[in-house]
Design a protein around this motif. Structure first.
Motif, mmCIF file in Angstrom:
data_model
loop_
_atom_site.group_PDB
_atom_site.id
_atom_site.type_symbol
_atom_site.label_atom_id
_atom_site.label_comp_id
_atom_site.label_asym_id
_atom_site.label_seq_id
_atom_site.Cartn_x
_atom_site.Cartn_y
_atom_site.Cartn_z
ATOM 1 N N THR A 338 0.613 -1.166 0.057
ATOM 2 C CA THR A 338 -0.008 0.063 -0.030
ATOM 3 C C THR A 338 0.854 1.324 -0.054
ATOM 4 N N LEU A 339 1.785 1.522 0.954
ATOM 5 C CA LEU A 339 2.857 2.347 0.711
ATOM 6 C C LEU A 339 3.516 2.736 -0.374
ATOM 7 N N LEU A 340 3.837 1.478 -0.938
ATOM 8 C CA LEU A 340 4.705 1.658 -2.505
ATOM 9 C C LEU A 340 3.524 2.125 -3.439
ATOM 10 N N LEU A 341 2.284 1.828 -3.351
ATOM 11 C CA LEU A 341 1.253 2.165 -4.592
ATOM 12 C C LEU A 341 0.934 3.510 -4.179
ATOM 13 N N VAL A 342 0.644 4.029 -2.865
ATOM 14 C CA VAL A 342 0.269 5.385 -2.804
ATOM 15 C C VAL A 342 1.426 6.155 -2.891
ATOM 16 N N GLY A 343 2.671 5.967 -2.729
ATOM 17 C CA GLY A 343 3.932 6.819 -3.212
ATOM 18 C C GLY A 343 3.709 6.740 -4.696
ATOM 19 N N ASP A 410 8.655 10.054 -3.749
ATOM 20 C CA ASP A 410 9.977 9.238 -3.945
ATOM 21 C C ASP A 410 10.696 8.645 -2.592
ATOM 22 N N LEU A 411 10.384 9.472 -1.737
ATOM 23 C CA LEU A 411 10.920 8.913 -0.257
ATOM 24 C C LEU A 411 10.147 7.717 0.355
ATOM 25 N N MET A 412 8.768 8.028 0.063
ATOM 26 C CA MET A 412 7.769 6.815 0.368
ATOM 27 C C MET A 412 8.125 5.636 -0.239
ATOM 28 N N MET A 413 8.243 5.508 -1.596
ATOM 29 C CA MET A 413 8.559 4.455 -2.293
ATOM 30 C C MET A 413 10.008 3.996 -1.950
ATOM 31 N N SER A 414 10.881 4.739 -1.718
ATOM 32 C CA SER A 414 12.223 4.316 -1.439
ATOM 33 C C SER A 414 12.410 3.712 -0.170
ATOM 34 N N ILE A 415 11.862 4.126 0.683
ATOM 35 C CA ILE A 415 11.722 3.593 2.059
ATOM 36 C C ILE A 415 11.087 2.104 2.185
ATOM 37 N N THR A 421 12.903 -5.805 2.818
ATOM 38 C CA THR A 421 13.822 -6.859 2.794
ATOM 39 C C THR A 421 14.025 -7.132 4.463
ATOM 40 N N GLY A 422 13.463 -6.566 5.323
ATOM 41 C CA GLY A 422 13.608 -6.577 6.801
ATOM 42 C C GLY A 422 14.609 -5.798 7.211
ATOM 43 N N PHE A 423 15.217 -6.200 8.140
ATOM 44 C CA PHE A 423 16.377 -5.433 9.043
ATOM 45 C C PHE A 423 17.428 -6.097 9.221
ATOM 46 N N GLY A 424 17.935 -6.868 8.296
ATOM 47 C CA GLY A 424 19.303 -7.853 8.423
ATOM 48 C C GLY A 424 20.298 -7.114 7.832
ATOM 49 N N SER A 425 20.151 -5.847 7.074
ATOM 50 C CA SER A 425 21.468 -5.210 6.392
ATOM 51 C C SER A 425 21.040 -3.833 6.129
ATOM 52 N N PHE A 426 21.984 -2.969 6.305
ATOM 53 C CA PHE A 426 21.657 -1.565 5.898
ATOM 54 C C PHE A 426 21.571 -1.226 4.432
ATOM 55 N N LEU A 427 22.117 -2.135 3.640
ATOM 56 C CA LEU A 427 22.274 -1.784 2.139
ATOM 57 C C LEU A 427 21.102 -1.664 1.423
ATOM 58 N N PRO A 428 19.845 -2.460 1.727
ATOM 59 C CA PRO A 428 18.493 -1.938 1.147
ATOM 60 C C PRO A 428 18.149 -0.691 1.530
ATOM 61 N N TYR A 429 18.581 -0.052 2.657
ATOM 62 C CA TYR A 429 18.149 1.323 2.917
ATOM 63 C C TYR A 429 19.105 2.381 2.450
ATOM 64 N N TYR A 431 19.483 3.406 -0.532
ATOM 65 C CA TYR A 431 18.779 4.427 -1.620
ATOM 66 C C TYR A 431 18.058 5.148 -0.884
ATOM 67 N N PHE A 432 17.491 4.848 0.298
ATOM 68 C CA PHE A 432 16.422 6.035 0.817
ATOM 69 C C PHE A 432 17.556 7.105 1.603
ATOM 70 N N CYS A 433 18.469 6.556 2.293
ATOM 71 C CA CYS A 433 19.554 7.553 2.993
ATOM 72 C C CYS A 433 20.052 8.519 1.932
ATOM 73 N N PHE A 434 20.484 7.853 0.796
ATOM 74 C CA PHE A 434 21.267 8.575 -0.231
ATOM 75 C C PHE A 434 20.144 9.753 -0.772
ATOM 76 N N PHE A 435 18.994 9.320 -1.002
ATOM 77 C CA PHE A 435 17.823 10.145 -1.680
ATOM 78 C C PHE A 435 17.545 11.386 -0.906
ATOM 79 N N VAL A 436 17.658 10.950 0.725
ATOM 80 C CA VAL A 436 17.293 12.279 1.898
ATOM 81 C C VAL A 436 18.411 13.447 1.526
#
Length: 474
Positions: A338-343, A410-415, A421-429, A431-436
């Motif tokens: 839902t977050l993805l589609l609304v974003g 954009d930030l809604m989609m990127s987060i 992917t869960g919380f096992g790695s920073f790497l999937p996040y 893109y969001f941090c870079f985009f901020v």
């Protein structure tokens, strides 16, 4: 600008008039302002971006997405970490072999041929101050390119001529080819522009000008290289990386998990949005103002497809290393979809509202048959603030709610790309941090320029639309 020109409106009530290039436009177009830390900062980025991409790839390929650090910070420990832990793995696992060259450069060449030869509507861009108000023409054939590419990829995969899973199997080597091509194309564009005397807005510092670019609108026949590089290469490659990872999962597990399908959907929506509304991109800041240098070329050729894909690669590599499939509860999964589609809805309609409003002023508005055409993408009888400069500042739709609603989307989609992917790695996040960081820089840069360009009219606009990202928050 005459009174008669101001009074001309289209059927939607948007003023239609000829935009003349003022002295302020010309002065601002020539103005050189050091950004990104100047020559030192851009040199650090040109060296740091490829190194960071390789580091992330090593973390995913060999360490299940964990950020690795030296075991010892002594000189010997650091040397061992760099040479044995990093460089050795890049050479052995990401060498740009011939198969990778064929995959990546084959697609680059194919996309360029399509941009040159496929039919599409011809749309005029904004008047360029550097060309005394002249409007360049763009062939918008992104839709036939996109549909043709989807069909051909499906045929090649199912006939076995080219299995799309080869992308995931060779991701490190393909990335190396992309990095090499990013530097190569940047150099070619810079040198050719300099030889042909088409340099524009130069600072006089080679490294800074190489990063920002020398030429505004490099072209090969009808193909605008800047628009081609921004729309036809990075996003389709990103999509096919996610498709490749999902198909790889299907081959080994017999199914595609919800997170893997999520990333395919997320990247399909992004690239599809860009192709179906390609005519709107012509009025964007990148096309109108930014020069074609390392910043745009390398990031489009290598940075976007091979850093924005970290979530998809992480899902695949984690599963291959552990044998476990990333899964979430049904409510959590529904929330993220839902977050993805609304974003996406806000992103798609927000960009459409803004750029179609610009196109109406420019006299280049058009309606195209493309899927999906979302409601509220074209504003009827929009409200706006007329500036003394001549431009109109939109205050309707999403743009009456916030100044940068598409950035919020954009930030809604990127987060959501990270959360799936869960919380096992920073790497999937990443893109969001870079985009901020990127969007914060863009906003400050845009606000300063608009305040200088519009003066008191910008103050009126800020009073009318006081929030930048989220109403009543920021």
């Amino acid at each position: 600008m005459t009174v008669d020109e101001k009074e001309k409106v289209n059927a939607n009530g948007v003023p239609l008039f000829k935009h003349t290039v003022t002295k302020l436009d010309a002065d601002m177009d020539k103005e050189v302002i050091y950004e990104f830390g100047g020559p030192v900062g851009v040199c650090a980025m040109m060296l740091g971006f490829p190194c960071l991409m390789y580091y992330f790839w090593i973390c995913l390929e060999y360490h299940q997405g964990k950020l690795i650090t030296p075991q010892s910070y002594s000189i010997q420990g650091l040397q061992s970490f760099v040479y044995n832990g990093l460089i050795h793995k890049v050479i052995t696992g990401a060498f740009p072999h011939w198969q990778a060259v064929k995959i990546y450069m084959g697609f680059v060449l194919y996309s360029a041929i399509c941009a040159y030869s496929l039919p599409g509507p011809i749309v005029e861009g904004l008047g360029l101050p550097s060309l005394k108000g002249k409007k360049l023409k763009y062939c918008c054939n992104g839709l036939p390119f996109w549909y043709l590419t989807l069909a051909l990829s499906a045929i090649l995969h199912y006939t076995g001529v080219f299995r799309l899973t080869q992308i995931a199997d060779n991701i490190g080597s393909i990335m190396s080819v992309a990095i090499i091509w990013g530097f190569t194309m940047t150099t070619l564009v810079y040198v050719i522009a300099s030889v042909m005397g088409k340099r524009h807005r130069m600072s006089g510092n080679f490294f800074y000008d190489f990063f920002m670019g020398a030429v505004l609108n490099p072209r090969v026949g009808p193909v605008d290289l800047k628009m081609w590089a921004e729309t036809r290469v990075p996003w389709p490659i990103l999509f096919f990386i996610s498709v490749s990872c999902a198909l790889k999962q299907y081959e080994t597990k017999g199914y595609i998990s919800a997170p893997a399908a999520f990333m395919v959907l997320a990247h399909f929506l992004y690239v599809n949005s860009m192709q179906k509304a390609e005519e709107c991109i012509i009025t964007s800041w990148d096309i109108f103002y930014e020069k074609d240098g390392f910043m745009l070329i390398f990031w489009n050729m290598a940075g976007v497809p091979f850093t924005y894909c970290l979530s998809s690669i992480y899902i695949l590599k984690y599963e291959q290393a552990t044998g476990l499939t990333i899964s979430h509860s049904l409510p959590y999964t529904i929330f993220l979809y839902t977050l993805l589609l609304v974003g996406y809805y806000i992103f798609d309609t927000g960009n459409a509202q803004k750029n179609r409003f610009r196109m109406e002023q420019n006299g280049s508005f058009m309606t195209r048959l493309a899927f999906p055409q979302l409601p509220w993408g074209h504003l009827k009888n929009p409200t706006f603030i007329r500036t003394e400069h001549g431009n109109l500042l939109l205050t309707s739709g999403w743009w009456g709610i916030a100044r940068k609603p598409h950035y919020t989307a954009d930030l809604m989609m990127s987060i959501s790309w990270g959360l799936i992917t869960g919380f096992g790695s920073f790497l999937p996040y990443f893109y969001f941090c870079f985009f901020v960081c990127v969007l914060t820089h863009r906003v400050s840069r845009d606000m300063e320029r608009c305040a200088k360009k519009y003066g008191k009219d910008w103050d009126r606009y800020c009073e009318r639309v006081p929030y930048i990202f989220i109403p009543y928050v920021f």
